[in-house]
Write a protein that holds these residues in place. Structure first.
Motif, PDB file in Angstrom:
ATOM      1  N   THR A 109       0.888  -1.222  -0.160  1.00 41.56           N
ATOM      2  CA  THR A 109       0.012   0.012  -0.010  1.00 41.56           C
ATOM      3  C   THR A 109       0.801   1.214   0.009  1.00 41.56           C
ATOM      4  OG1 THR A 109      -1.763  -1.121   1.334  1.00 41.56           O
ATOM      5  CG2 THR A 109      -1.776   1.402   1.286  1.00 41.56           C
ATOM      6  N   THR A 130       2.332   1.747  -3.479  1.00 38.91           N
ATOM      7  CA  THR A 130       1.445   2.382  -4.262  1.00 38.91           C
ATOM      8  C   THR A 130       1.358   3.687  -4.152  1.00 38.91           C
ATOM      9  OG1 THR A 130       0.528   0.178  -4.361  1.00 38.91           O
ATOM     10  CG2 THR A 130      -0.722   2.010  -5.064  1.00 38.91           C
ATOM     11  N   THR A 142      -4.866   0.663   5.365  1.00 34.69           N
ATOM     12  CA  THR A 142      -6.033   0.546   4.216  1.00 34.69           C
ATOM     13  C   THR A 142      -6.991   1.812   4.092  1.00 34.69           C
ATOM     14  OG1 THR A 142      -7.270   0.127   6.696  1.00 34.69           O
ATOM     15  CG2 THR A 142      -6.555  -1.650   5.024  1.00 34.69           C
ATOM     16  N   LEU A 199      -4.827   3.592   1.105  1.00 34.57           N
ATOM     17  CA  LEU A 199      -5.236   2.732   0.213  1.00 34.57           C
ATOM     18  C   LEU A 199      -6.808   2.941  -0.566  1.00 34.57           C
ATOM     19  CD1 LEU A 199      -4.702   0.634  -1.985  1.00 34.57           C
ATOM     20  CD2 LEU A 199      -5.593  -1.037  -0.295  1.00 34.57           C
ATOM     21  N   LEU A 200      -7.610   3.084   0.612  1.00 33.00           N
ATOM     22  CA  LEU A 200      -8.976   3.580  -0.207  1.00 33.00           C
ATOM     23  C   LEU A 200      -9.036   4.933  -0.510  1.00 33.00           C
ATOM     24  CD1 LEU A 200     -11.254   1.960   2.756  1.00 33.00           C
ATOM     25  CD2 LEU A 200     -10.792   1.093   0.284  1.00 33.00           C
ATOM     26  N   HIS A 215      -7.920   4.810  -4.012  1.00 31.16           N
ATOM     27  CA  HIS A 215      -8.828   4.683  -5.032  1.00 31.16           C
ATOM     28  C   HIS A 215     -10.007   5.621  -5.170  1.00 31.16           C
ATOM     29  CE1 HIS A 215      -7.227   0.703  -5.888  1.00 31.16           C
ATOM     30  NE2 HIS A 215      -7.172   0.174  -4.743  1.00 31.16           N
ATOM     31  N   ARG A 260      -0.242  -2.066  -6.589  1.00 30.36           N
ATOM     32  CA  ARG A 260      -1.764  -1.848  -6.298  1.00 30.36           C
ATOM     33  C   ARG A 260      -2.698  -2.944  -6.345  1.00 30.36           C
ATOM     34  NH1 ARG A 260      -4.100   1.888 -10.612  1.00 30.36           N
ATOM     35  NH2 ARG A 260      -4.160  -0.377 -11.849  1.00 30.36           N
ATOM     36  N   LYS A 261      -2.407  -3.995  -7.278  1.00 27.43           N
ATOM     37  CA  LYS A 261      -3.031  -5.215  -7.587  1.00 27.43           C
ATOM     38  C   LYS A 261      -2.772  -6.206  -6.155  1.00 27.43           C
ATOM     39  CE  LYS A 261      -3.321  -5.360 -12.428  1.00 27.43           C
ATOM     40  NZ  LYS A 261      -2.872  -5.837 -13.665  1.00 27.43           N
ATOM     41  N   ALA A 315      -1.842  -4.858  -3.185  1.00 34.77           N
ATOM     42  CA  ALA A 315      -2.495  -4.519  -1.903  1.00 34.77           C
ATOM     43  C   ALA A 315      -4.056  -5.063  -2.098  1.00 34.77           C
ATOM     44  CB  ALA A 315      -2.455  -3.105  -1.976  1.00 34.77           C
ATOM     45  N   ASP A 316      -4.615  -4.741  -3.175  1.00 34.89           N
ATOM     46  CA  ASP A 316      -5.954  -5.090  -3.344  1.00 34.89           C
ATOM     47  C   ASP A 316      -6.313  -6.427  -2.902  1.00 34.89           C
ATOM     48  OD1 ASP A 316      -6.580  -2.519  -3.865  1.00 34.89           O
ATOM     49  OD2 ASP A 316      -6.672  -2.821  -6.074  1.00 34.89           O
ATOM     50  N   LEU A 332      -5.828  -7.066   0.737  1.00 34.33           N
ATOM     51  CA  LEU A 332      -7.231  -6.386   1.426  1.00 34.33           C
ATOM     52  C   LEU A 332      -8.288  -7.203   1.421  1.00 34.33           C
ATOM     53  CD1 LEU A 332      -8.219  -4.279   3.187  1.00 34.33           C
ATOM     54  CD2 LEU A 332      -8.445  -2.984   0.916  1.00 34.33           C
ATOM     55  N   VAL A 333      -8.652  -7.674   0.227  1.00 25.33           N
ATOM     56  CA  VAL A 333      -9.818  -8.810   0.305  1.00 25.33           C
ATOM     57  C   VAL A 333      -9.490  -9.691   0.912  1.00 25.33           C
ATOM     58  CG1 VAL A 333     -11.346  -9.826  -1.333  1.00 25.33           C
ATOM     59  CG2 VAL A 333     -10.524  -7.694  -2.115  1.00 25.33           C
TER      60      VAL A 333
END
Length: 214
Positions: free
Chosen positions: A17, A20, A83, A86-87, A90, A168-169, A171-172, A175-176
């Motif tokens: 994160t 990114t 997080t 990161l949000l 986005h 970024r990918k 981190a995403d 996170l999920v």
């Protein structure tokens, strides 16, 4: 998945994160933030004072006590994690403000979390200052990838773009994955939470959302 893999996953999430964000940040963005420091001070005050105070008022007003009340207050007072930034990334939010706020909250949390823990209606021991070294280590772990990303953006912009797509990918996905895992492993405990506990979560979330949309 044991505690060690979970810890490793959280660390990788934080590093990816911050990398990114670093590749999306510029020194000019922080210069603009320095010219309007009231935004940073106001955001920190809301996170350190207002939100925890609302949490204490809710758990007392709704008659919650024990570990549940203690956990809610600590969650409200705890520093924001990676997080959040990161949000913000986005959502195309203010990244310099988000990164600066994250660092400020990590330091302020060393005082805020133990102080607010004393206000929770629970006889458990307040959190002491033993976490100072861990917080400093986490700050360093955040600063290095941020600085690396900013250096790449300034010196090697094409490489920075490629690195950003990968980080970024990563981190995403992390996170999920971590969110699903935590929900899956704690699902059985949700049935033990009283209705007042869920009401507190909802009301506290609405307070946070109202602040961010204000």
């Amino acid at each position: 998945m044991g505690s060690a893999p979970v810890t490793l996953g959280l660390v990788l999430l934080l590093v990816s994160t911050m990398l990114t964000l670093g590749t999306a940040l510029t020194a000019e963005g922080f210069a603009v933030l320095l010219r309007r420091p009231r935004a940073l001070v106001a955001a920190a005050a809301v996170n350190v004072v207002v939100v925890p105070a609302v949490a204490v008022a809710l758990v007392n007003g709704l008659g919650l006590d024990g570990p549940l009340a203690y956990g809610i207050v600590l969650a409200a007072a705890a520093p924001g994690g990676g997080t959040g930034t990161l949000l913000a990334y986005h959502a195309r939010g203010d990244l310099p403000l988000g990164v600066s706020l994250q660092g400020a909250l990590a330091l302020l949390g060393l005082l805020a979390v133990p102080a607010w823990s004393l206000a929770a209606p629970y006889d458990g021991a307040a959190i002491g200052g033993t976490a100072t070294a861990q917080v400093i280590a986490m700050l360093i772990a955040q600063l290095i990838p941020i600085a690396t990303g900013m250096w790449l953006r300034a010196r090697r912009p094409a490489l920075a773009e490629r690195v950003q797509k990968v980080s970024r990918k990563v981190a995403d996905v992390l996170l999920v994955t971590m969110t699903v895992y935590i929900l899956a492993t704690t699902a059985t405990q949700l049935t033990t939470i009283p209705a007042a506990g869920f009401a507190t979560f909802v009301l506290l979330s609405l307070v946070c959302l109202a602040h961010r949309s204000g």
